[in-house]
Design an enzyme around this catalytic site. Structure first.
Site, PDB file in Angstrom:
ATOM      1  N   ASP A   1       0.822  -1.217   0.000  1.00  0.00           N
ATOM      2  CA  ASP A   1       0.000   0.000   0.000  1.00  0.00           C
ATOM      3  C   ASP A   1       0.857   1.269   0.000  1.00  0.00           C
ATOM      4  O   ASP A   1       1.966   1.287   0.529  1.00  0.00           O
ATOM      5  CB  ASP A   1      -0.920  -0.028   1.238  1.00  0.00           C
ATOM      6  CG  ASP A   1      -2.065   0.964   1.117  1.00  0.00           C
ATOM      7  OD1 ASP A   1      -2.368   1.407  -0.009  1.00  0.00           O
ATOM      8  OD2 ASP A   1      -2.663   1.298   2.157  1.00  0.00           O
ATOM      9  N   GLY A   2       0.289   2.332  -0.576  1.00  0.00           N
ATOM     10  CA  GLY A   2       0.934   3.645  -0.529  1.00  0.00           C
ATOM     11  C   GLY A   2       1.448   4.150  -1.865  1.00  0.00           C
ATOM     12  O   GLY A   2       2.135   5.178  -1.921  1.00  0.00           O
TER      13      GLY A   2
ATOM     14  N   GLY B   1      -0.221   5.517  -4.365  1.00  0.00           N
ATOM     15  CA  GLY B   1      -0.827   6.794  -4.726  1.00  0.00           C
ATOM     16  C   GLY B   1      -0.185   7.945  -3.971  1.00  0.00           C
ATOM     17  O   GLY B   1       0.138   8.985  -4.552  1.00  0.00           O
TER      18      GLY B   1
ATOM     19  N   TRP C   1       2.798   8.002  -2.637  1.00  0.00           N
ATOM     20  CA  TRP C   1       4.183   8.142  -3.113  1.00  0.00           C
ATOM     21  C   TRP C   1       4.208   9.032  -4.356  1.00  0.00           C
ATOM     22  O   TRP C   1       5.045   9.927  -4.485  1.00  0.00           O
ATOM     23  CB  TRP C   1       4.743   6.748  -3.426  1.00  0.00           C
ATOM     24  CG  TRP C   1       6.173   6.708  -3.866  1.00  0.00           C
ATOM     25  CD1 TRP C   1       7.269   6.540  -3.059  1.00  0.00           C
ATOM     26  CD2 TRP C   1       6.673   6.823  -5.214  1.00  0.00           C
ATOM     27  NE1 TRP C   1       8.421   6.531  -3.835  1.00  0.00           N
ATOM     28  CE2 TRP C   1       8.069   6.706  -5.148  1.00  0.00           C
ATOM     29  CE3 TRP C   1       6.070   7.004  -6.459  1.00  0.00           C
ATOM     30  CZ2 TRP C   1       8.887   6.752  -6.279  1.00  0.00           C
ATOM     31  CZ3 TRP C   1       6.882   7.069  -7.590  1.00  0.00           C
ATOM     32  CH2 TRP C   1       8.268   6.943  -7.491  1.00  0.00           C
TER      33      TRP C   1
ATOM     34  N   ARG D   1      -1.108   8.993  -9.985  1.00  0.00           N
ATOM     35  CA  ARG D   1      -1.143   7.799  -9.130  1.00  0.00           C
ATOM     36  C   ARG D   1      -0.499   6.588  -9.818  1.00  0.00           C
ATOM     37  O   ARG D   1       0.155   5.770  -9.181  1.00  0.00           O
ATOM     38  CB  ARG D   1      -2.583   7.448  -8.768  1.00  0.00           C
ATOM     39  CG  ARG D   1      -3.303   8.455  -7.887  1.00  0.00           C
ATOM     40  CD  ARG D   1      -4.741   8.000  -7.622  1.00  0.00           C
ATOM     41  NE  ARG D   1      -4.777   6.673  -7.036  1.00  0.00           N
ATOM     42  CZ  ARG D   1      -4.529   6.407  -5.748  1.00  0.00           C
ATOM     43  NH1 ARG D   1      -4.245   7.387  -4.910  1.00  0.00           N
ATOM     44  NH2 ARG D   1      -4.568   5.176  -5.306  1.00  0.00           N
TER      45      ARG D   1
ATOM     46  N   HIS E   1       2.165   3.102  -8.945  1.00  0.00           N
ATOM     47  CA  HIS E   1       2.019   1.663  -9.199  1.00  0.00           C
ATOM     48  C   HIS E   1       3.228   1.146  -9.974  1.00  0.00           C
ATOM     49  O   HIS E   1       3.789   0.099  -9.657  1.00  0.00           O
ATOM     50  CB  HIS E   1       0.735   1.372  -9.988  1.00  0.00           C
ATOM     51  CG  HIS E   1      -0.515   1.819  -9.282  1.00  0.00           C
ATOM     52  ND1 HIS E   1      -0.728   1.574  -7.947  1.00  0.00           N
ATOM     53  CD2 HIS E   1      -1.610   2.494  -9.723  1.00  0.00           C
ATOM     54  CE1 HIS E   1      -1.914   2.094  -7.596  1.00  0.00           C
ATOM     55  NE2 HIS E   1      -2.451   2.653  -8.653  1.00  0.00           N
TER      56      HIS E   1
ATOM     57  N   THR F   1     -11.056  -6.848  -4.388  1.00  0.00           N
ATOM     58  CA  THR F   1     -12.420  -6.822  -4.953  1.00  0.00           C
ATOM     59  C   THR F   1     -13.053  -5.444  -4.738  1.00  0.00           C
ATOM     60  O   THR F   1     -14.055  -5.136  -5.380  1.00  0.00           O
ATOM     61  CB  THR F   1     -13.310  -7.909  -4.294  1.00  0.00           C
ATOM     62  OG1 THR F   1     -13.125  -7.871  -2.870  1.00  0.00           O
ATOM     63  CG2 THR F   1     -12.970  -9.297  -4.792  1.00  0.00           C
ATOM     64  N   GLU F   2     -12.471  -4.639  -3.856  1.00  0.00           N
ATOM     65  CA  GLU F   2     -12.983  -3.280  -3.613  1.00  0.00           C
ATOM     66  C   GLU F   2     -12.318  -2.239  -4.521  1.00  0.00           C
ATOM     67  O   GLU F   2     -12.809  -1.110  -4.650  1.00  0.00           O
ATOM     68  CB  GLU F   2     -12.761  -2.886  -2.143  1.00  0.00           C
ATOM     69  CG  GLU F   2     -13.712  -3.549  -1.167  1.00  0.00           C
ATOM     70  CD  GLU F   2     -13.469  -5.054  -1.024  1.00  0.00           C
ATOM     71  OE1 GLU F   2     -14.435  -5.821  -1.163  1.00  0.00           O
ATOM     72  OE2 GLU F   2     -12.332  -5.482  -0.802  1.00  0.00           O
TER      73      GLU F   2
ATOM     74  N   LEU G   1      10.116 -21.115  -3.574  1.00  0.00           N
ATOM     75  CA  LEU G   1       9.249 -20.110  -2.936  1.00  0.00           C
ATOM     76  C   LEU G   1       7.943 -20.085  -3.715  1.00  0.00           C
ATOM     77  O   LEU G   1       7.957 -20.168  -4.939  1.00  0.00           O
ATOM     78  CB  LEU G   1       9.915 -18.713  -3.017  1.00  0.00           C
ATOM     79  CG  LEU G   1       9.057 -17.496  -2.690  1.00  0.00           C
ATOM     80  CD1 LEU G   1       8.783 -17.388  -1.191  1.00  0.00           C
ATOM     81  CD2 LEU G   1       9.746 -16.204  -3.140  1.00  0.00           C
TER      82      LEU G   1
ATOM     83  N   ARG H   1      -4.935  -1.672   8.963  1.00  0.00           N
ATOM     84  CA  ARG H   1      -6.150  -2.481   8.756  1.00  0.00           C
ATOM     85  C   ARG H   1      -5.824  -3.576   7.751  1.00  0.00           C
ATOM     86  O   ARG H   1      -4.833  -3.494   7.019  1.00  0.00           O
ATOM     87  CB  ARG H   1      -7.308  -1.613   8.251  1.00  0.00           C
ATOM     88  CG  ARG H   1      -6.993  -0.786   7.027  1.00  0.00           C
ATOM     89  CD  ARG H   1      -8.201   0.054   6.572  1.00  0.00           C
ATOM     90  NE  ARG H   1      -7.812   0.969   5.504  1.00  0.00           N
ATOM     91  CZ  ARG H   1      -7.396   2.222   5.697  1.00  0.00           C
ATOM     92  NH1 ARG H   1      -7.336   2.729   6.899  1.00  0.00           N
ATOM     93  NH2 ARG H   1      -7.043   2.979   4.671  1.00  0.00           N
TER      94      ARG H   1
ATOM     95  N   SER I   1      -8.004  -4.538   5.277  1.00  0.00           N
ATOM     96  CA  SER I   1      -8.652  -4.278   3.988  1.00  0.00           C
ATOM     97  C   SER I   1      -9.051  -5.570   3.275  1.00  0.00           C
ATOM     98  O   SER I   1      -8.858  -5.706   2.063  1.00  0.00           O
ATOM     99  CB  SER I   1      -7.766  -3.395   3.094  1.00  0.00           C
ATOM    100  OG  SER I   1      -7.557  -2.147   3.704  1.00  0.00           O
TER     101      SER I   1
HETATM  102  C1  IPE Z   1      -5.563  -2.727  -0.159  1.00  0.00           C
HETATM  103  O1  IPE Z   1      -5.228  -1.400  -0.254  1.00  0.00           O
HETATM  104  C2  IPE Z   1      -5.520  -3.373  -1.517  1.00  0.00           C
HETATM  105  C3  IPE Z   1      -4.220  -3.511  -2.142  1.00  0.00           C
HETATM  106  C4  IPE Z   1      -3.074  -3.139  -1.651  1.00  0.00           C
HETATM  107  C5  IPE Z   1      -4.240  -4.147  -3.430  1.00  0.00           C
HETATM  108  P1  IPE Z   1      -6.307  -0.246  -0.418  1.00  0.00           P
HETATM  109  O2  IPE Z   1      -5.530   1.018  -0.541  1.00  0.00           O
HETATM  110  O3  IPE Z   1      -7.235  -0.566  -1.520  1.00  0.00           O
HETATM  111  O4  IPE Z   1      -7.106  -0.307   0.960  1.00  0.00           O
HETATM  112  P2  IPE Z   1      -7.935   0.805   1.716  1.00  0.00           P
HETATM  113  O5  IPE Z   1      -8.950   1.325   0.772  1.00  0.00           O
HETATM  114  O6  IPE Z   1      -6.970   1.860   2.134  1.00  0.00           O
HETATM  115  O7  IPE Z   1      -8.506   0.106   2.907  1.00  0.00           O
HETATM  116  C1  IPE Z   2      -1.706   0.228  -3.292  1.00  0.00           C
HETATM  117  O1  IPE Z   2      -1.485   1.587  -3.356  1.00  0.00           O
HETATM  118  C2  IPE Z   2      -1.939  -0.382  -4.648  1.00  0.00           C
HETATM  119  C3  IPE Z   2      -3.315  -0.785  -4.893  1.00  0.00           C
HETATM  120  C4  IPE Z   2      -4.296  -0.719  -4.054  1.00  0.00           C
HETATM  121  C5  IPE Z   2      -3.600  -1.304  -6.223  1.00  0.00           C
HETATM  122  P1  IPE Z   2      -2.673   2.626  -3.374  1.00  0.00           P
HETATM  123  O2  IPE Z   2      -3.047   2.906  -4.790  1.00  0.00           O
HETATM  124  O3  IPE Z   2      -3.787   2.168  -2.505  1.00  0.00           O
HETATM  125  O4  IPE Z   2      -1.963   3.892  -2.754  1.00  0.00           O
HETATM  126  P2  IPE Z   2      -2.574   4.924  -1.707  1.00  0.00           P
HETATM  127  O5  IPE Z   2      -3.103   4.135  -0.544  1.00  0.00           O
HETATM  128  O6  IPE Z   2      -3.661   5.668  -2.421  1.00  0.00           O
HETATM  129  O7  IPE Z   2      -1.430   5.787  -1.327  1.00  0.00           O
HETATM  130 MG    MG Z   3      -4.156   2.384  -0.519  1.00  0.00          MG
END
Ligand code: IPE
Ligand code: IPE
Ligand code: MG
Length: 260
Positions: free
Chosen positions: A37-38, A40, A42, A50, A54, A83-84, A148, A211, A213
């Site tokens: 996560d993170g 976006g 970054w 965004r 990725h 899935t969200e 692995l 969390r 998620s």
């Molecule tokens: C969880 O991250 C899903 C993935 C990393 C693929 P999200 O960024 O979608 O989760 P929320 O919305 O912050 O809970």
């Molecule tokens: C995780 O990074 C990648 C996916 C959920 C696909 P995010 O895209 O959720 O990045 P933030 O949480 O918005 O920084």
């Molecule tokens: Mg995220």
């Protein structure tokens, strides 16, 4: 006669030359799950779209895989698309679909070289067919590997996985292949997307969010949670090892009590 052991190339070192910490193999988690996560945030910090976040995450994943191999983790499961995540803009969803497919395509040969078994876990409905095809191709190509297991969770949701298992269980009960009284925890596991995936030992999430998620709900019932502030594109094997060092110091009780 002993079977010839297949030789694998040495895992490329991290650019800093750092080696994995000396942790006894009994304290190295068998299964590490990562919520990557993170991306976006970054990208935003750099004034980039965004999607650039990725893109930058690909090398972080590769380095985490090398780090897992070096330290002896046997299962690495990563959350690539939930899935969200369909709630995101059509442009971002489209980018992520293409990107996931391309990353698998680009990296599968390299994974294969190091003896990595690639698996996909997720719901097929709605997921782009080209993505499913690429994932299944990677599964076939790497099916004999055993160094692995890298499970890519794409269109994965813990609740979706349990709901899908329930549909199959209900069908088997209806067809009289399964008795309701035989639905045990062990039996439910057999109906999950990846029945052979062991329980998660270390559940790691980057970006400071604390969390799950909806990631690996069933498998993480007794996982040790480690949350790190690093944004996924800045992650490398040193963070993975740091998390493993934290994990190694934890006392896992599984509901049992220590004698006084
Ligand atoms: C969880 O991250 C899903 C993935 C990393 C693929 P999200 O960024 O979608 O989760 P929320 O919305 O912050 O809970
Ligand atoms: C995780 O990074 C990648 C996916 C959920 C696909 P995010 O895209 O959720 O990045 P933030 O949480 O918005 O920084
Ligand atoms: Mg995220």
């Amino acid at each position: 006669m002993a079977r010839a052991r297949k030789k694998f190339p040495t895992v490329p070192r991290h650019s800093s030359g750092v080696k994995p910490p000396g942790i006894s193999s009994t304290f190295v988690p068998n299964h590490v799950a990562i919520v990557m996560d993170g991306n976006g945030r970054w990208a935003k910090e750099r004034g980039l779209p965004r999607t650039a976040g990725h893109e930058a995450g690909e090398l972080a994943l590769l380095d985490a895989v090398y780090g897992a191999l070096e330290i002896g983790v046997k299962y690495l499961t990563v959350y690539a698309f939930s899935t969200e995540n369909w709630k995101r803009s059509p442009q971002e969803v489209k980018f992520l679909m293409n990107f996931n497919r391309e990353v698998i395509h680009r990296r599968v040969e390299e994974m294969n070289q190091y003896g990595i078994k690639v698996r996909w876990s997720g719901r097929e409905a709605r997921l782009w067919k080209s993505v499913v095809d690429e994932l299944k191709k990677a599964e076939r190509k790497t099916s004999k590997n055993d160094q692995l297991t890298l499970t890519m969770c794409v269109n994965y949701g813990g609740r979706a996985e349990i709901a899908d298992a329930m549909i199959e269980i209900a069908q088997d009960v209806k067809a009289r292949k399964l008795k309701p009284a035989a639905i045990t925890e062990k039996k439910i596991k057999k109906y999950l997307y990846e029945p052979t995936l062991p329980d998660v030992d270390l559940f790691l999430r980057t970006s400071g969010e604390q969390r799950t998620s909806n990631f690996l709900l069933w498998q993480s019932a007794y996982a040790e949670m480690v949350f790190m502030d690093v944004l996924w594109p800045d992650f490398d094997r040193r963070h993975l090892w740091q998390a493993i060092e934290i994990y190694a110091k934890r006392e896992r009780r599984f509901g049992d009590a220590k004698p006084n």
